[in-house]
Design an enzyme around this catalytic site. Structure first.
Site, PDB file in Angstrom:
ATOM      1  N   ALA C  44       0.833  -1.205   0.000  1.00 24.13           N
ATOM      2  CA  ALA C  44       0.000   0.000   0.000  1.00 24.13           C
ATOM      3  C   ALA C  44       0.868   1.255   0.000  1.00 24.13           C
ATOM      4  O   ALA C  44       0.652   2.162  -0.806  1.00 24.13           O
ATOM      5  CB  ALA C  44      -0.928  -0.029   1.215  1.00 24.13           C
ATOM      6  N   ARG C 330     -12.164 -22.880   7.458  1.00 26.61           N
ATOM      7  CA  ARG C 330     -11.013 -22.517   8.259  1.00 26.61           C
ATOM      8  C   ARG C 330     -11.321 -22.206   9.712  1.00 26.61           C
ATOM      9  O   ARG C 330     -10.645 -22.703  10.613  1.00 26.61           O
ATOM     10  CB  ARG C 330     -10.376 -21.314   7.596  1.00 26.61           C
TER      11      ARG C 330
HETATM   12  C1  LIG Z   1       2.748 -15.079   5.923  1.00 23.47           C
HETATM   13  C2  LIG Z   1       1.717 -14.259   5.223  1.00 23.47           C
HETATM   14  C3  LIG Z   1       1.195 -14.702   4.003  1.00 23.47           C
HETATM   15  C4  LIG Z   1       0.246 -13.944   3.335  1.00 23.47           C
HETATM   16  N1  LIG Z   1      -0.215 -14.377   2.126  1.00 23.47           N
HETATM   17  C5  LIG Z   1      -1.099 -13.620   1.441  1.00 23.47           C
HETATM   18  C6  LIG Z   1      -1.526 -14.010   0.142  1.00 23.47           C
HETATM   19  O1  LIG Z   1      -1.129 -15.044  -0.387  1.00 23.47           O
HETATM   20  N2  LIG Z   1      -2.384 -13.209  -0.513  1.00 23.47           N
HETATM   21  C7  LIG Z   1      -2.832 -12.043   0.015  1.00 23.47           C
HETATM   22  O2  LIG Z   1      -3.570 -11.334  -0.662  1.00 23.47           O
HETATM   23  N3  LIG Z   1      -2.416 -11.642   1.233  1.00 23.47           N
HETATM   24  C8  LIG Z   1      -1.573 -12.397   1.959  1.00 23.47           C
HETATM   25  N4  LIG Z   1      -1.159 -11.973   3.200  1.00 23.47           N
HETATM   26  C9  LIG Z   1      -1.611 -10.689   3.722  1.00 23.47           C
HETATM   27  C10 LIG Z   1      -0.870  -9.530   3.069  1.00 23.47           C
HETATM   28  O3  LIG Z   1       0.459  -9.887   2.843  1.00 23.47           O
HETATM   29  C11 LIG Z   1      -0.836  -8.263   3.918  1.00 23.47           C
HETATM   30  O4  LIG Z   1      -2.069  -8.001   4.419  1.00 23.47           O
HETATM   31  C12 LIG Z   1      -0.428  -7.058   3.089  1.00 23.47           C
HETATM   32  O5  LIG Z   1       0.748  -7.326   2.401  1.00 23.47           O
HETATM   33  C13 LIG Z   1      -0.246  -5.829   3.946  1.00 23.47           C
HETATM   34  O6  LIG Z   1       0.341  -4.805   3.180  1.00 23.47           O
HETATM   35  P1  LIG Z   1       0.493  -3.342   3.754  1.00 23.47           P
HETATM   36  O7  LIG Z   1       1.104  -2.531   2.701  1.00 23.47           O
HETATM   37  O8  LIG Z   1      -0.797  -2.903   4.285  1.00 23.47           O
HETATM   38  O9  LIG Z   1       1.441  -3.473   5.019  1.00 23.47           O
HETATM   39  P2  LIG Z   1       2.955  -4.044   5.217  1.00 23.47           P
HETATM   40  O10 LIG Z   1       3.444  -4.713   3.992  1.00 23.47           O
HETATM   41  O11 LIG Z   1       2.917  -4.800   6.468  1.00 23.47           O
HETATM   42  O12 LIG Z   1       3.801  -2.761   5.365  1.00 23.47           O
HETATM   43  C14 LIG Z   1       3.843  -2.004   6.528  1.00 23.47           C
HETATM   44  C15 LIG Z   1       4.826  -0.895   6.343  1.00 23.47           C
HETATM   45  O13 LIG Z   1       4.675   0.051   7.362  1.00 23.47           O
HETATM   46  C16 LIG Z   1       5.891   0.339   7.960  1.00 23.47           C
HETATM   47  N5  LIG Z   1       5.605   0.682   9.347  1.00 23.47           N
HETATM   48  C17 LIG Z   1       4.834   0.006  10.218  1.00 23.47           C
HETATM   49  N6  LIG Z   1       4.765   0.670  11.374  1.00 23.47           N
HETATM   50  C18 LIG Z   1       5.505   1.786  11.232  1.00 23.47           C
HETATM   51  C19 LIG Z   1       5.814   2.866  12.080  1.00 23.47           C
HETATM   52  N7  LIG Z   1       5.326   2.960  13.297  1.00 23.47           N
HETATM   53  N8  LIG Z   1       6.634   3.833  11.611  1.00 23.47           N
HETATM   54  C20 LIG Z   1       7.136   3.761  10.345  1.00 23.47           C
HETATM   55  N9  LIG Z   1       6.845   2.777   9.507  1.00 23.47           N
HETATM   56  C21 LIG Z   1       6.038   1.789   9.947  1.00 23.47           C
HETATM   57  C22 LIG Z   1       6.738  -0.860   7.765  1.00 23.47           C
HETATM   58  O14 LIG Z   1       8.084  -0.493   7.774  1.00 23.47           O
HETATM   59  C23 LIG Z   1       6.275  -1.314   6.400  1.00 23.47           C
HETATM   60  O15 LIG Z   1       6.995  -0.613   5.424  1.00 23.47           O
HETATM   61  C24 LIG Z   1      -0.213 -12.733   3.890  1.00 23.47           C
HETATM   62  C25 LIG Z   1       0.299 -12.292   5.101  1.00 23.47           C
HETATM   63  C26 LIG Z   1       1.243 -13.035   5.784  1.00 23.47           C
HETATM   64  C27 LIG Z   1       1.764 -12.538   7.082  1.00 23.47           C
END
Ligand SMILES: Cc1cc2nc3c(=O)[nH]c(=O)nc-3n(C[C@H](O)[C@H](O)[C@H](O)COP(=O)(O)OP(=O)(O)OC[C@H]3O[C@@H](n4cnc5c(N)ncnc54)[C@H](O)[C@@H]3O)c2cc1C
Ligand code: HEM
Ligand code: FES
Lengths: 217, 267, 648
Positions: C44, C330
């Site tokens: 994101a 699940r």
């Molecule tokens: C093992 C696993 C397998 C998965 N498999 C799938 C799948 O097959 N298909 C699917 O659709 N989804 C899957 N998911 C879910 C999906 O990966 C996540 O929900 C999604 O990638 C989250 O993306 P994001 O960009 O919201 O957050 P993240 O990728 O978690 O990024 C968070 C970011 O915020 C930053 N951050 C956090 N807190 C702070 C702070 N306080 N200050 C500064 N920076 C901060 C971090 O550094 C990071 O850059 C899986 C999740 C896991 C754990």
């Protein structure tokens, strides 16, 4: 900046120069070895080879010039790269274990310098005769047999052949990588190629002093 | 399990650093290497000491955060793994282990086993991308990629940017990292327009960062957690050579403009 | 707290199109005068930072890792959904939409979900153009797989590393913008507070994790893309650094927190093998297609599985759910596994595990075929446990995996604080009470590439923003608060490590606010969490100084926030007197153990408002209306083969 300078400034650029000059040197080394092997056939055949060598002076000088340039570039790039590589890790590991890098690959600069030093000695010995006690200009057969008659000298020649072999053992494999020549089709042959030719070079060059030594002992 | 650890302790980038000896008493073969260090740290903290700093995040071998040199081998003796996925059963009871950070001029130590790998990011910023604007992409199926090419690109793309290749290379070279990226994008049809420029820009930045050159020692391949092949180094060399020897950014198709084409490496 | 979702009018299929038609635009020359803070560089965050920079905005991006490429999106394995219908198997935007709504058990907002499905196609286009090496057919066309029991094959994947490859795609777009100077990246920088000035989000306070220096960054809007908080359980499939700090601090500054108790638990993870364990690793659920799940019939049976004869094994899923057997949905499977283990039948050193036995499949299909099918899973399993799944049954156990809850956002992904946008797993928007497999990656990229670049422009165009400076009052105050808080953590100088508190908190939540929840349990949990929080502030030991690289201090701040959020999760679970999706309240089940859903009372989003440390938070509700797919129709959809919840 001119593109050649820019290219040479990069590490792959320098490596490219090493590889191309290495191949040139290797080609010469092979020729030279084939020539040297004539000695096993006797004085006449060797004279024939020597005469051939001097038949076209223009060609001879071209070859010498190319060799000189190649050797110079190879050495300069080698030194520059080695300095850079050594500098890239200011604090060394307390414990260091290698998984793939072999003795040959890790000692390229040492085997290289040894080859260079030997090359100088070899020129002084066999070409200019300044360190050859019984040197007779233009009697190559005599120069070789008498020069290698002395066991320490012939052993030095044998050692130099081995060192060159070691250098080529890695170099001839590595050169494909550097020039970007890699394919699943022939990659497995590269190791064999390098091993065979490094052996050929070692045995080919080494056979001459050994033969002289064994016959005269 | 009992272990004797000599761990590199360094307070900050400017500190000189030294090894400190620790005895670990009750490690278990089921622990990961990092969990063993967690346990050590807990004991250190509870005794009023300073825990050992080491980097980690996902602990499943994919984020590329973790990494250390254990008895002279990047990520330890198991091979093809990260330290977070290295388990203590690979060590003998009573083992003596020297634990050091990645050592490279381009990776200054921040603290203990934590190093600054931003050099790798800067290489990516110099050219590790395909310049496609969001929203301007054509329908996905207009770009066909053979299965073989896609698989090969994926082999290269798996690189986690952990830096083990640099740490293991006797020359401290980053070639495997750079080559993996050049190859991943250079293999795909989408990556063709910028292929030459990318290879040059990334190599140039790699040199700027102070990494060594590749001597084809193959140490990188041996420790890469994703087992990325040095074939990609040959491929990247090829791309770089082609770009350097034949490609000119300002080459003009107009008659008369060919005389002095400036080899241009600028962005 | 005003909860206006601001859903555009018109029929469902036209809402987003209409929105885009009428959205206000900012002139290209003017865009560079707007500074946007993006916290998080996962799917994101990286995608939105790159997209905004391409448009010309000035972007400041933050992440706590050393490189923006390491966000936990990297760990996603299975794939990403898109309604391309490349397989000609009957998929459509509508079908993806309706499956998502049903999967979320009718606790998500229809309009958002529809937009998610609608954007899925262009996301694949974008990723392919960036060079994401998706799996291909021999023909060169993209390959798909069916995921989590879906009847259509719409999941795009890159081996078992889809998240990694999508993230590297977004990361490369971000790198390009950094190289061009349009994004300034702050790696190893953690957001510790949000700055609200004049009622709008105007900046953040951060700590530089290398030097420890605390700084304020002013901006015209703040975008949070900081991921989920399943790591609150200590043992989860999330990364060790995953945290709720950013969204929690925003909550404390006035952002509503939606459905905090919605946590997805994944049934097939590698179980804990000892007290020291720090992390649980996911094993794809597809293994249940070929494996049988059992425990010994005798409690505390320590024999090797091979020594336990057939008649002393309890194939409990087959026994309990005759029709589903080992493929029980699940949440049912997770609950059943936990129940047998709680009763003392669990296997493995911790007693928290059950066997997933492939012996029959080996006999039926042969080891080679199984290896081909699950090779990389077997490799992961063997690396971690040292056992070959084909020789001895695997041990599995459920683990917290994904948080559907998060900050409340409207249709434009703006929170209740104007100027604060929330993207990805950090918001609550699209997955309701349970998430469909392979849709989280989709949501992150939809939010980042294609939604916020429009809705942020709308916000800027419709708002008069005064100049702010980091030297101004609210910034200095927030900075001071952060400084004091950080200093306080170090000053406690107690005896226990941060991890010991985190572990204990995790165990508490797992017990009372995990797979199955009860009123009594939740009440106990709230008391115990409060006690633990007090203990934490009296007895935690954070060694070192605040002005240096200090990993214990980082953890301490995160755990301190988790200790507050945990209570809110329990409150939310307590208030939701029904069972829906991932949320199972023991009091609300039918006589045959099926969850009892109460659409009459709870067909809404629960949104919590912070009222101060000494006052109870207030629960608001955003009612949900379903015009296209109706909760009453669920049975009909179920008969078409939808199962309730599926995901990676
Ligand atoms: C093992 C696993 C397998 C998965 N498999 C799938 C799948 O097959 N298909 C699917 O659709 N989804 C899957 N998911 C879910 C999906 O990966 C996540 O929900 C999604 O990638 C989250 O993306 P994001 O960009 O919201 O957050 P993240 O990728 O978690 O990024 C968070 C970011 O915020 C930053 N951050 C956090 N807190 C702070 C702070 N306080 N200050 C500064 N920076 C901060 C971090 O550094 C990071 O850059 C899986 C999740 C896991 C754990
Ligand atoms: C007969 C003489 C020589 C031959 C045939 C020869 C051949 C080669 C070849 C084929 C390579 C491999 C190039 C590559 O990896 O792409 C090589 C590498 C090398 N050579 Fe030589 N060489 C010779 C003399 C020397 C000398 C005199 C030096 C001295 C200083 C030297 C130093 C090196 C070094 C250091 C390398 C490794 C460079 C690197 O990989 O970083 N060589 N040589
Ligand atoms: S911690 Fe992520 S790779 Fe080891």
């Amino acid at each position: 900046m001119h593109w050649i300078a820019e290219f040479y400034r990069s590490t792959p650029g320098k490596k490219f120069v090493m590889a191309v000059t290495g191949v040139v040197l290797f080609a010469y080394v092979l020729l030279h070895m084939v020539g040297n092997l004539q000695i096993h056939l006797g004085p006449e055949e060797l004279r024939g080879y020597v005469r051939l060598r001097y038949a076209a002076p223009g060609l001879l000088w071209t070859v010498r010039f190319v060799l000189l340039v190649a050797a110079t570039l190879h050495v300069i790039a080698a030194v520059q790269l080695t300095v850079r590589n050594r500098g890239s890790r200011p604090v060394r590991y307390a414990v260091r274990r290698y998984r793939e890098a072999d003795y040959a690959s890790r000692t390229m600069i040492f085997t290289g310098v040894a080859i260079a030093a030997f090359g100088v000695y070899h020129l002084l010995h066999m070409t200019f005769g300044s360190v050859h006690p019984e040197f007779i200009r233009s009697d190559v057969y005599h120069n070789v047999t008498s020069g290698l008659h002395v066991p320490p000298v012939s052993l030095l020649y044998v050692a130099a052949s081995a060192v060159l072999g070691l250098h080529l053992y890695h170099g001839l494999w590595s050169v494909f990588q550097t020039l970007g020549l890699s394919s699943p089709i022939y990659d497995s042959w590269r190791r064999a190629f390098a091993t065979v030719f490094s052996l050929v070079v070692t045995l080919g060059f080494g056979s001459v002093p050994l033969a002289v030594l064994l016959r005269t002992l | 399990m009992r272990l004797t650890l000599y761990i590199w302790r360094q307070k900050s980038t400017t500190d000189k650093g030294r090894f400190v000896k620790y005895e670990v008493e009750n490690a278990s073969p089921e622990m990961s290497f990092l969990e063993m260090l967690d346990m050590l740290n807990r004991q250190l903290i509870e005794r009023g000491g300073e825990p050992v700093a080491f980097e980690h995040d996902c602990r499943e071998g994919i984020c590329g955060c973790c990494g250390m040199v254990i008895n002279g081998i990047a990520n330890g003796p198991a091979g093809g793994t990260t330290v977070c996925q290295l388990y203590m059963r690979h060590f003998k009871d009573g083992a003596v282990l020297y634990i050091e950070p990645w050592r490279s001029r381009a990776f200054p130590v921040i603290k203990d086993l934590v190093v600054d790998r931003s050099a790798l990011d800067r290489i990516m910023q110099a050219g590790g991308f395909i310049s496609v604007r969001t929203g301007s992409a054509p329908e996905a199926h207009t770009i066909l990629v053979s299965k073989e090419t896609a698989e090969l690109a994926m082999d290269a793309a798996e690189c986690t940017g952990c830096g083990a290749c640099v740490a293991a290379c006797p020359n401290g070279a980053a070639m495997l990292f750079v080559a993996a990226k050049i190859s991943h994008l250079g293999l795909l049809p989408q990556g063709q327009p910028e292929r030459d420029r990318r290879a040059q820009a990334m190599v140039r930045q790699m040199d700027r960062e102070g990494f060594g050159g590749c001597s084809n020692h193959r140490e990188c391949e041996a420790v890469c957690p994703k087992r990325i092949s040095i074939r990609f180094i040959a491929r990247a060399n090829r791309d770089f050579l082609r770009a350097s020897l034949f490609y000119s950014k300002s080459a003009s198709g107009k008659a008369g403009a060919t005389g002095k084409t400036k080899r241009c490496f600028e962005k | 707290m005003e909860l206006d979702p601001r859903i555009p009018g018109g029929p469902l299929e036209e809402k987003w199109i209409r929105y885009r038609k009428t959205v206000k635009l900012i002139s290209p020359a003017n865009k560079r005068n707007f500074t946007v803070v993006v916290v998080g560089t996962g799917l994101a965050g990286a995608s939105v930072a790159a997209a905004l920079a391409e448009l010309g905005y000035n972007v400041l991006a933050f992440c706590y890792q050393d490189s923006s490429r390491r966000a936990h999106s990297i760990a996603a394995q299975g794939g990403i959904n898109a309604a391309k219908n490349y397989q000609n198997d009957g998929d459509s935007v509508f079908r993806l939409f309706s499956e998502t709504v049903i999967g979320g058990d009718f606790r998500s907002r229809e309009a958002n979900v529809y937009r998610l499905a609608e954007l899925s196609g262009v996301i694949i286009d974008q990723c392919v153009a960036q060079g994401v090496p998706f799996a291909r057919e021999y023909s060169g066309y993209l390959a798909n797989r069916s995921f989590g029991g879906s009847l259509v094959s719409r999941t795009f994947y890159c081996r078992g590393q889809t998240g990694q490859q999508l993230l590297l795609g977004a990361y490369s777009a971000l790198c390009r913008q950094i190289g061009l100077g349009r994004v300034k990246l702050f790696p190893r920088t953690e957001m510790l507070d949000l700055v609200v000035a004049g009622g709008r989000a105007r900046g953040i306070v951060t700590r530089d994790l290398v030097t420890g220096s605390i700084a304020a960054h002013a901006a015209d809007a703040v975008l949070l893309a900081t991921g989920g908080y399943a790591n609150i359980f200590f043992l989860s499939t999330n990364a060790k650094g995953c945290n709720a700090t950013a969204i929690w601090r925003a909550y404390r500054r006035g952002a509503g927190f939606a459905n905090p108790c919605f946590v997805q638990v994944h049934p097939t993870c590698i179980p804990q093998s000892g007290e020291y364990q720090s992390k649980l690793t996911l094993m794809s659920e597809s293994l249940r297609n070929d494996g049988r799940i059992w425990v010994p019939k005798r409690k505390g049976d320590t024999r090797e599985p091979s020594e336990i004869p057939e008649n002393e094994r309890d194939y409990f899923l087959e026994r309990m759910y005759a029709s589903y057997g080992n493929l029980a949905p699940r949440d049912m499977a997770s609950r059943a596994v936990k129940r047998v283990c709680d009763m003392g039948y669990g296997v493995g050193p911790s007693g928290r595990g059950v066997y997933l036995d492939l012996t029959e499949a080996v006999a039926r299909l042969g080891g080679d075929l199984l290896r081909e099918r699950y090779g990389n899973l077997f490799e992961i399993y063997e690396r971690i446990t040292g056992r070959d799944p084909l020789k001895a049954p695997m041990r599995i156990y459920p683990a917290p995996h994904y948080t559907m809850g998060g900050l409340w956002v409207d249709y434009g992904l703006q929170s209740t604080i104007p100027g604060l946008f929330v993207l990805g797993e950090a918001n609550f928007s699209d997955h309701g009470a349970n998430r469909l497999g392979a849709s989280a990656l989709l949501q992150g990229l939809a939010d980042g590439y294609f939604i916020v670049p429009y809705t942020l422009g709308e916000y800027f165009a419709g708002t008069v923003l005064d100049g702010v400076s980091p030297a101004g009052r609210p910034f200095v105050d927030a900075q001071k608060e952060v400084q004091e808080r950080v200093a306080r953590l170090v000053a406690v100088q107690g005896r226990r490590t941060v991890d010991s508190f985190h572990r204990k908190l995790g165990a508490l939540l797992w017990e009372h606010c995990g797979i199955s929840r009860s009123e009594a349990g939740l009440r106990t949990a709230i008391e115990e969490i409060r006690a633990l929080r007090r203990e934490f502030w009296e007895d935690v030991r954070v060694p070192g100084k605040t002005t240096e690289f200090n990993q214990e201090l980082e953890k301490a701040g995160r755990v301190a926030d988790y200790l507050e959020l945990a209570e809110l999760m329990c409150r939310d679970a307590l208030a939701r007197e029904e069972s829906c999706g991932c949320h199972f309240r023991e009091e609300f089940q039918t006589s045959d153990g099926e969850p009892f859903k109460d659409d009459g009372r709870f067909c809404h989003v629960a949104v919590w408002e912070y009222m101060g440390d000494d006052r109870e938070p207030v629960r608001h509700a955003e009612p949900l209306t379903f015009e296209t797919v109706k909760p009453e129709d669920r049975a009909q959809y179920a008969s078409q083969g939808y199962t309730r919840s599926r995901r990676k």
